[in-house]
Scaffold this motif. Structure first.
Motif, PDB file in Angstrom:
ATOM      1  N   ASP A 138       0.822  -1.205   0.000  1.00 34.79           N
ATOM      2  CA  ASP A 138       0.000   0.000   0.000  1.00 34.79           C
ATOM      3  C   ASP A 138       0.856   1.255   0.000  1.00 34.79           C
ATOM      4  N   LYS A 141       2.353   1.824  -3.404  1.00 34.16           N
ATOM      5  CA  LYS A 141       1.339   2.301  -4.348  1.00 34.16           C
ATOM      6  C   LYS A 141       0.982   3.753  -4.046  1.00 34.16           C
ATOM      7  N   TYR A 155      -6.818  13.369  -1.558  1.00 32.30           N
ATOM      8  CA  TYR A 155      -8.225  12.974  -1.385  1.00 32.30           C
ATOM      9  C   TYR A 155      -8.363  11.518  -0.948  1.00 32.30           C
ATOM     10  N   GLN A 156      -7.281  10.719  -1.116  1.00 32.44           N
ATOM     11  CA  GLN A 156      -7.326   9.320  -0.662  1.00 32.44           C
ATOM     12  C   GLN A 156      -6.664   9.181   0.707  1.00 32.44           C
TER      13      GLN A 156
ATOM     14  N   HIS B  80     -13.620  12.729  -1.787  1.00 29.95           N
ATOM     15  CA  HIS B  80     -13.808  13.756  -2.804  1.00 29.95           C
ATOM     16  C   HIS B  80     -13.541  13.139  -4.178  1.00 29.95           C
ATOM     17  N   VAL B  87      -7.972  10.340 -11.977  1.00 26.60           N
ATOM     18  CA  VAL B  87      -7.534   8.989 -11.623  1.00 26.60           C
ATOM     19  C   VAL B  87      -6.010   8.973 -11.680  1.00 26.60           C
ATOM     20  N   GLU B  95      -5.382  -0.953  -8.620  1.00 25.41           N
ATOM     21  CA  GLU B  95      -4.551  -0.158  -7.702  1.00 25.41           C
ATOM     22  C   GLU B  95      -5.224   1.177  -7.358  1.00 25.41           C
ATOM     23  N   GLU B  98      -7.736   0.359  -4.798  1.00 27.68           N
ATOM     24  CA  GLU B  98      -7.067   0.085  -3.520  1.00 27.68           C
ATOM     25  C   GLU B  98      -6.673   1.382  -2.822  1.00 27.68           C
ATOM     26  N   MET B  99      -6.232   2.350  -3.614  1.00 33.85           N
ATOM     27  CA  MET B  99      -5.859   3.631  -3.012  1.00 33.85           C
ATOM     28  C   MET B  99      -7.074   4.342  -2.421  1.00 33.85           C
ATOM     29  N   SER B 101      -9.239   2.922  -0.710  1.00 34.44           N
ATOM     30  CA  SER B 101      -9.374   2.395   0.656  1.00 34.44           C
ATOM     31  C   SER B 101      -8.048   2.458   1.403  1.00 34.44           C
ATOM     32  N   TYR B 102      -7.257   3.449   1.122  1.00 30.04           N
ATOM     33  CA  TYR B 102      -5.969   3.621   1.805  1.00 30.04           C
ATOM     34  C   TYR B 102      -6.170   4.001   3.267  1.00 30.04           C
ATOM     35  N   ARG B 147     -13.491   4.696  -6.754  1.00 28.13           N
ATOM     36  CA  ARG B 147     -12.400   4.976  -5.815  1.00 28.13           C
ATOM     37  C   ARG B 147     -12.932   5.699  -4.579  1.00 28.13           C
TER      38      ARG B 147
END
Ligand SMILES: Nc1ncnc2c1ncn2[C@@H]1O[C@H](COP(=O)(O)OP(=O)(O)OP(=O)(O)O)[C@@H](O)[C@H]1O
Ligand SMILES: [Mg+2]
Lengths: 265, 234
Positions: A138, A141, A155-156, B80, B87, B95, B98-99, B101-102, B147
């Motif tokens: 993770d 990435k 934002y993530q 957001h 993206v 991937e 997955e990011m 749900s980081y 995402r």
């Protein structure tokens, strides 16, 4: 020209290129994430060479193991001031004497220097570890995401400033480790920093700015071209071939070997 | 859930938001409509923290978040989905998800959320190994929403998901947004230029013009308002 001789140069070039590749991915990673060309990479490489040298002299640490110790040290002390090295260390060239520096395996008619072979394998191993980190974890990435689009990364819940620090730390640890590996067969002197930053930079541009696999390929290519240049030019001019290859690639493929678009690791 | 009061934002002296106040209650679907340059994107960015406010207060779940960095706000459950999709082009579709749900609170349930996301967007399952940069515009928008969904957010911010897409894809995307809302009772703040579709989806809406709220009300009120009809509904 005999095929065996050509093969000898190709093998030597590949082996040296592996270490170039390792140092170049350090530079590419930092550029990919932070968008700065870290010209101090050469100094960190030299630091790795000297650290490995002193580990070998003082504690008789095998230089290959020394390179690993260097990774740990630089990851921890990732913000060491580099200029100190030239002030403290004398300009006298040094070298590490290991048994394997002067030994060679014979692969048919081709002689493979042991020090270079081990350094190559270690460089390959470290590059594979970095690749696995970037594609399997993770955190790796998130590092690539921050390089692709820092705003979207935020934002993530990705802390982009932390990613910058991480990329920097990994980048200099890799180049320092490559320095340690290089120290097993290359003379250690303060000017290596300048000589090698140019090679790293060329490798990164060749591979496509900021692409880690690209920088790896770029490093291997430079090793090969340097070695093959010796077939036609004297040793002092071995980088002439590198720059001809550099211009050629940029003319045929301006985005570099692995370049897609600017933002990508 | 979200309360914004007296929010102002300026870009180098130029006012983009001028004392905006609005509220989104838990479980509510709120839409903000308005013409180009009204400040809709700026408002969402100020809420998620990628644009600095010059004045005003932002409260999320009864807590002032105005001083937190963007990544920390996302960590609290604000997802957001930005204008222009954004993206990660050199990451694969999987991937990218997955990011989403980081954040720690979403990481544990990643596998299950991923399955749900693939039910909502079957095309993403098909393209999971493909680089996001090679997707079509509509697919990228689905990925951007997916995402956001992967974050298991409490508050979902959507900035013009219909932008630059053909009518069939837009219809599909709005239908999926409605579906997301049915599955999870999450709170949604949607910014749109497609006024009719957006207002029909929402519980309540605001009309933004040149950095100010000029009109607010429930769906039926806004759809029936003569000013809205004249300006946006033709
Ligand atoms: N980074 C920036 N620097 C300077 N001015 C900006 C910046 N971003 C937006 N603006 C200005 O702020 C105002 C509001 O812009 P914003 O993007 O928030 O509008 P919007 O309602 O989202 O418009 P659209 O519907 O076109 O997306 C506009 O006048 C715009 O030109
Ligand atoms: Mg906008």
């Amino acid at each position: 020209m005999a095929v065996a001789e050509l093969l000898q140069y190709v093998v030597t070039g590949l082996l040296v290129g592996g270490v170039y590749a390792l140092m170049s991915i350090g530079l590419a990673l930092i550029f990919g994430v932070m968008r700065v060309v870290n010209f101090a990479q050469g100094d960190f490489m030299m630091l790795g060479m000297y650290l490995t040298y002193y580990l070998a002299v003082a504690w008789h640490t095998d230089p290959l193991l020394g390179a690993i110790v260097v990774i740990i040290l630089t990851l921890g002390l990732s913000l060491i001031i580099t200029n100190v090295t030239t002030m403290v260390l004398s300009p006298m060239p040094r070298g590490i004497k290991t048994a394997y520096a002067t030994r060679a395996f014979a692969l048919g008619a081709v002689l493979v220097n042991e020090a270079r072979a081990y350094a190559f394998l270690m460089a390959l191993l470290l590059a594979a570890v970095v690749y696995a980190f970037l594609t399997r974890t993770d955190l790796g990435k998130a590092l690539r995401a921050a390089a692709d689009d820092p705003e979207a990364a935020a934002y993530q819940a990705i802390d982009v400033r932390r990613m910058h620090a991480l990329a920097f730390a990994i980048g200099i640890a890799l180049v320092a480790a490559a320095g340690g590996l290089l120290a097993t067969y290359h003379p250690i002197e303060p000017t290596v920093a300048v000589n090698f930053i140019v090679l790293m930079f060329v490798a990164v541009v060749l591979g496509g700015l900021g692409s880690v696999p690209g920088a790896f390929a770029g490093g291997i290519l430079i090793g090969l071209v340097q070695s093959l240049t010796l077939l036609v030019l004297p040793f002092q001019l071995q980088n002439v071939g590198v720059f001809i290859a550099f211009l050629l690639v940029l003319y045929l493929r301006p985005q570099g070997l692995f370049g897609r678009r600017l933002r990508s690791v | 859930m979200l309360r914004v009061s007296g929010l102002s934002v300026a870009y180098g002296g130029l006012r983009a938001l001028d004392g905006i106040s609005l509220e989104v209650r838990e479980g509510e679907f709120v839409t903000i409509v308005g013409p180009n340059g009204a400040g809709k994107t700026t408002l969402l960015k100020a809420v998620s923290g990628t644009v600095a406010a010059t004045a005003g207060r932002i409260e999320y779940q009864d807590r002032a978040i105005g001083r937190l960095p963007a990544s920390a706000r996302a960590g609290l459950g604000i997802a957001h989905v930005p204008e222009g999709r954004k993206v990660f082009p050199s990451l694969t579709v999987l991937e990218n998800l997955e990011m989403g749900s980081y954040r720690a609170a979403a990481r544990a349930g990643r596998r299950q959320t991923l399955e749900e996301t693939f039910v909502l967007f079957p095309i993403l399952a098909q393209r999971r190994a493909q680089l996001a940069g090679s997707l079509s515009g509509g697919e990228q928008q689905m990925l951007a929403i997916g995402r956001g969904f992967m974050a298991r957010p409490d508050l979902l911010l959507l900035d013009e998901p219909s932008q630059g897409l053909g009518p069939r894809i837009v219809e599909q995307i709005f239908a999926t947004i409605a579906e997301i809302r049915r599955r999870r009772r999450l709170t949604i703040l949607l910014v749109e230029q497609r006024v009719v579709e957006a207002l029909e989806l929402c519980d309540r809406g605001y009309v933004l013009e040149t950095g100010r709220v000029v009109l607010e009300g429930a769906r039926a009120t806004l759809l029936g308002d003569p000013r809205v009809q004249r300006a946006y509904l033709g």
